[in-house]
Design a protein around this motif. Structure first.
Motif, mmCIF file in Angstrom:
data_model
loop_
_atom_site.group_PDB
_atom_site.id
_atom_site.type_symbol
_atom_site.label_atom_id
_atom_site.label_comp_id
_atom_site.label_asym_id
_atom_site.label_seq_id
_atom_site.Cartn_x
_atom_site.Cartn_y
_atom_site.Cartn_z
ATOM 1 N N LEU A 193 -43.399 -50.872 31.253
ATOM 2 C CA LEU A 193 -44.154 -49.862 32.041
ATOM 3 C C LEU A 193 -43.920 -50.399 33.495
ATOM 4 N N SER A 194 -44.008 -49.348 34.412
ATOM 5 C CA SER A 194 -44.125 -49.392 35.882
ATOM 6 C C SER A 194 -45.364 -49.923 36.272
ATOM 7 N N GLY A 195 -45.384 -50.151 37.498
ATOM 8 C CA GLY A 195 -46.892 -50.659 38.195
ATOM 9 C C GLY A 195 -47.793 -49.430 37.907
ATOM 10 N N GLY A 196 -47.639 -48.334 38.204
ATOM 11 C CA GLY A 196 -48.377 -47.205 38.376
ATOM 12 C C GLY A 196 -48.670 -46.942 36.979
ATOM 13 N N GLU A 197 -47.695 -47.008 36.012
ATOM 14 C CA GLU A 197 -48.223 -46.797 34.720
ATOM 15 C C GLU A 197 -49.237 -47.666 33.961
ATOM 16 N N ALA A 198 -48.832 -49.028 34.574
ATOM 17 C CA ALA A 198 -49.811 -49.977 33.898
ATOM 18 C C ALA A 198 -51.042 -49.843 34.365
ATOM 19 N N GLN A 199 -51.192 -49.654 35.666
ATOM 20 C CA GLN A 199 -52.577 -49.392 36.211
ATOM 21 C C GLN A 199 -53.211 -48.239 35.507
ATOM 22 N N ARG A 200 -52.517 -47.065 35.205
ATOM 23 C CA ARG A 200 -53.136 -45.936 34.442
ATOM 24 C C ARG A 200 -53.639 -46.411 33.086
ATOM 25 N N VAL A 201 -52.693 -47.382 32.548
ATOM 26 C CA VAL A 201 -53.375 -47.926 31.185
ATOM 27 C C VAL A 201 -54.648 -48.690 31.677
ATOM 28 N N CYS A 202 -54.554 -49.360 32.551
ATOM 29 C CA CYS A 202 -55.914 -50.156 33.010
ATOM 30 C C CYS A 202 -57.168 -49.361 33.025
ATOM 31 N N ILE A 203 -56.963 -47.996 33.780
ATOM 32 C CA ILE A 203 -57.836 -47.110 33.822
ATOM 33 C C ILE A 203 -58.123 -46.235 32.688
ATOM 34 N N ALA A 204 -57.431 -46.134 31.826
ATOM 35 C CA ALA A 204 -57.747 -45.561 30.538
ATOM 36 C C ALA A 204 -58.492 -46.569 29.631
ATOM 37 N N ARG A 205 -58.179 -47.999 29.843
ATOM 38 C CA ARG A 205 -58.842 -48.857 29.086
ATOM 39 C C ARG A 205 -60.278 -49.162 29.692
ATOM 40 N N ALA A 206 -60.492 -48.870 31.049
ATOM 41 C CA ALA A 206 -61.832 -48.758 31.664
ATOM 42 C C ALA A 206 -62.598 -47.705 31.213
ATOM 43 N N LEU A 207 -62.080 -46.553 30.505
ATOM 44 C CA LEU A 207 -62.865 -45.435 30.227
ATOM 45 C C LEU A 207 -63.215 -45.516 28.427
ATOM 46 N N PHE A 208 -62.497 -46.500 28.230
ATOM 47 C CA PHE A 208 -62.665 -46.494 26.658
ATOM 48 C C PHE A 208 -64.075 -46.645 25.931
ATOM 49 N N ASN A 209 -64.952 -47.614 26.824
ATOM 50 C CA ASN A 209 -66.217 -47.773 26.368
ATOM 51 C C ASN A 209 -67.264 -46.533 26.777
ATOM 52 N N GLN A 210 -66.705 -45.657 27.633
ATOM 53 C CA GLN A 210 -67.627 -44.558 28.212
ATOM 54 C C GLN A 210 -68.800 -45.131 29.086
ATOM 55 N N PRO A 211 -68.180 -45.819 30.130
ATOM 56 C CA PRO A 211 -69.193 -46.510 30.761
ATOM 57 C C PRO A 211 -69.732 -45.686 31.721
#
Lengths: 231, 404
Positions: free
Chosen positions: A145-163
């Motif tokens: 993944l590119s840097g931007g894509e990796a950061q998007r994955v991190c954001i998706a992960r941050a949303l996983f637990n519906q914080p």
């Protein structure tokens, strides 16, 4: 006016470096309300990351009180803080941190390895990847993944637990201009969908697009735009 | 997503590290398994010798030092008269009884349950050895009492024909039959007397394979040695009989003979082999300890790189116990792989090197050997990983986050 979901009252933080004491924060009081999109700005060493860590229950204040969702968290045990972080808070960091051995989808699902956070886990992971525009990259490993894509994955992960609170420490700091604009756009969309975001940034453009800006200088709140403004 | 899946994917990604770790464990486990297999096979071999020849006495005619140099005096013109056998038996029985009593056994009177007559009687098998030429080969012809001999040498079986019954018949050893081409039903001329081959003895891996066996009376007549025998084997027929006492008593009380106990020799061999195996096993355990330290050093060395990983896992909600579990899953996976690889290598080593150490040893695998290998490897791996795992899991969230 909505009830604050996080609140700092007279928070100070003093670090001991050898024989010396370094005051990182002095009597900081902030309240963060549901739907806030708050930018913490300031020079390096001004105390903004320390403030973010204290809000997230990662670091304990030397003085003052920290409240999250009506519960005082500055005197809780590590185990209880872990429960609060799991259910209510997510983090996004400057560098996109992914487990290299896992695919994009598996990285999004990583919290599920440690606690029960959603039904139909895989479906939810795919939904989140679609939401950050990476539905087709689900099976790619982190290094593909590119840097931007990796950061998007991190954001998706941050949303996983519906914080109820997303804490982002310079989330665009390591990205190029175009990618930065993508990530900023994504954060704004997430905020528009009701997510509360507190973001540390050096970037005046990014800070300018936040609904609320707090400027910190030498551990003290220098300016707080206070009011929720449309971007 | 399960915790063990994260662990498995991590070890799959770190191929070189995994290979290095599993190899060092597998090597030690291979040594453990090879030693165990070869050691057990060797000990079994000696136990078999004890079962066959052990707990018995061999009584030779007393000889001079000079004649003893030739096959312990056998065939050197020294014999035991058959008339001496009842005396030898009486001295033997008395020595066994007093030997038991000396050891605290309570011997009842004859005729009562548990009485001295309830001990199974020893079997006395006299043999007469004479060397001669048969079918163009120099061979030892042995006169035996067939029925007593079969009781004492219960492992005797025939390859062809039947066991010796008596009269003008002989039974030949397997090697003799192979060398001379003698078959069942053939007639052999032995010292100008014609005797028929009744059977061919199955290979026993003993001197019996080279001999011709005939009825004692027949052989005595053929060689002109009436009522004489070369030696008497005494099979005790009980496991813990004080055979050593009987040996001593016969040597002191019966003139013209000397008795030697074979069990003591076999037991000494067994003890030596056991001690050697134990020494090797200790060294192997030491090497497992060294493997443990190697794994420990390697895990500690990678901790620095893994602090970021630990930080990330803390960010996404891993507790301290879960982090330790994650490292333990990795350790167990490495242990299982190392254990199985070590078992395979150890087994190969044992079947390759084992027979060179103990020529007649048969390497046998058991279902619990792979389990032992995996258990030893897993224990090594887990012990080596425990401290680094606890150490890294203790890092406070704030420190771990700063690493991100």
């Amino acid at each position: 006016m909505t009830k604050p979901i996080a609140m700092l009252i007279g928070v100070s933080k003093v670090y001991r470096v050898g024989q010396e004491s370094v005051r990182a924060l002095s009597s900081v009081s902030i309240d963060i309300r549901r739907g806030d999109y708050l930018a913490l700005t300031g020079a390096s060493g001004s105390g903004k990351s320390t403030l973010l860590n204290i809000i997230g229950g990662i670091d304990a204040p030397s003085e003052g009180e920290v409240w999250v969702d009506g519960e005082r968290i500055d005197r809780l045990t590590e185990q209880r803080l872990l429960q609060i972080r799991r259910k209510k808070i997510s983090f996004v960091f400057q560098e996109p941190r992914l487990m290299p051995s896992l695919t994009a989808l598996e990285n999004v699902l990583l919290p599920a390895a440690f606690y029960r956070c959603a039904d139909r886990v895989e479906e939810r992971g795919l939904e989140l990847l679609a939401r950050v525009g990476l539905a087709k990259r689900a099976s790619h490993l982190a290094h593909q993944l590119s840097g931007g894509e990796a950061q998007r994955v991190c954001i998706a992960r941050a949303l996983f637990n519906q914080p109820m609170l997303i804490l982002a420490d310079e989330p665009t700091g390591s990205l190029d201009h175009d990618t930065r604009r993508d990530i900023v756009g994504l954060l704004e969309v997430l905020n528009a969908e009701g997510n509360t975001i507190v973001m540390v940034t050096h970037d005046p453009e990014l800070a300018g697009r936040a609904k609320r800006r707090i400027s910190i200088r030498d551990g003290v709140i220098h300016a707080d735009s206070g009011v929720v403004q449309p971007y | 997503m399960k915790l063990y899946q994260v662990a498995l994917k991590e070890i799959a990604r770190r191929k070189i590290r995994t290979l290095y770790t599993t190899s060092s464990i597998a090597l030690s486990v291979a040594m453990l398994i090879a030693t165990l297999l070869a050691g057990i096979a060797g000990q079994k071999d000696v136990m078999l010798i004890i079962a066959r020849y052990g707990h018995s006495l061999t009584i030779f005619p007393a000889t001079t030092n000079e004649t003893s140099l030739r096959s312990f005096g056998i065939g050197a013109g020294h014999y035991i008269p058959e008339d001496a056998l009842p005396d030898i038996k009486r001295v033997y029985d008395q020595a066994i009884k007093s030997g038991w009593e000396k050891r605290g056994a309570f011997m009842m009177n004859p005729g009562l349950p548990g009485g001295v007559d309830s001990i199974e009687e020893a079997i006395f098998t006299p043999r007469l050895y004479e060397e001669t030429t048969v079918a163009g080969k120099r061979v030892v012809v042995t006169g035996v009492r067939p029925q007593d001999e079969y009781k004492a040498r219960f492992w005797w079986e025939v390859d062809a024909g039947q066991l010796l019954a008596g009269g003008d018949e002989v039974m030949v050893g397997k090697v003799f039959a192979s060398v001379t081409g003698v078959k069942v039903g053939d007639t052999l001329e032995i010292n100008r007397r014609l005797l028929t081959v009744r059977g061919i003895l199955r290979e026993t891996d003993s001197p019996d394979d080279y001999m011709i066996f005939g009825d004692l009376k027949t052989v005595q007549t053929v060689f002109g040695k009436p009522n004489l025998v070369s030696l008497v084997n005494v099979r005790a027929m009980c496991n813990y009989c004080p055979v050593g006492d009987a040996e001593l008593a016969i040597n002191q009380k019966v003139v013209g003979v000397r008795a030697t106990s074979q069990r003591e020799i076999a037991e000494a061999q067994h003890k030596i082999l056991k001690n050697v195996t134990n020494v090797i096993l200790s060294l192997v355990l030491l090497s497992l300890g060294i493997a443990c330290m190697a794994v420990f050093n390697m895990v500690m060395g990678t901790i620095h790189n893994r602090i970021r990983e630990v930080g990330l896992l803390k960010v996404v909600g891993a507790s301290r116990a879960q982090l330790v579990r994650l490292f333990m899953y990795e350790a167990v996976a490495i242990g299982v792989i190392g254990g199985l690889a070590g078992y395979g290598a150890g087994y190969l080593l044992a079947i390759t090197v084992g027979p060179a150490l103990v020529s007649t040893a048969v390497i046998e695998g058991h279902w619990w050997h792979p389990l032992l290998a995996v258990a030893a490897a897993t224990l090594t791996s887990v012990v080596a990983t425990l401290y680094p795992a606890l150490h890294v899991s203790r890092i406070r969230a704030a420190e771990a986050f700063r690493a991100l």
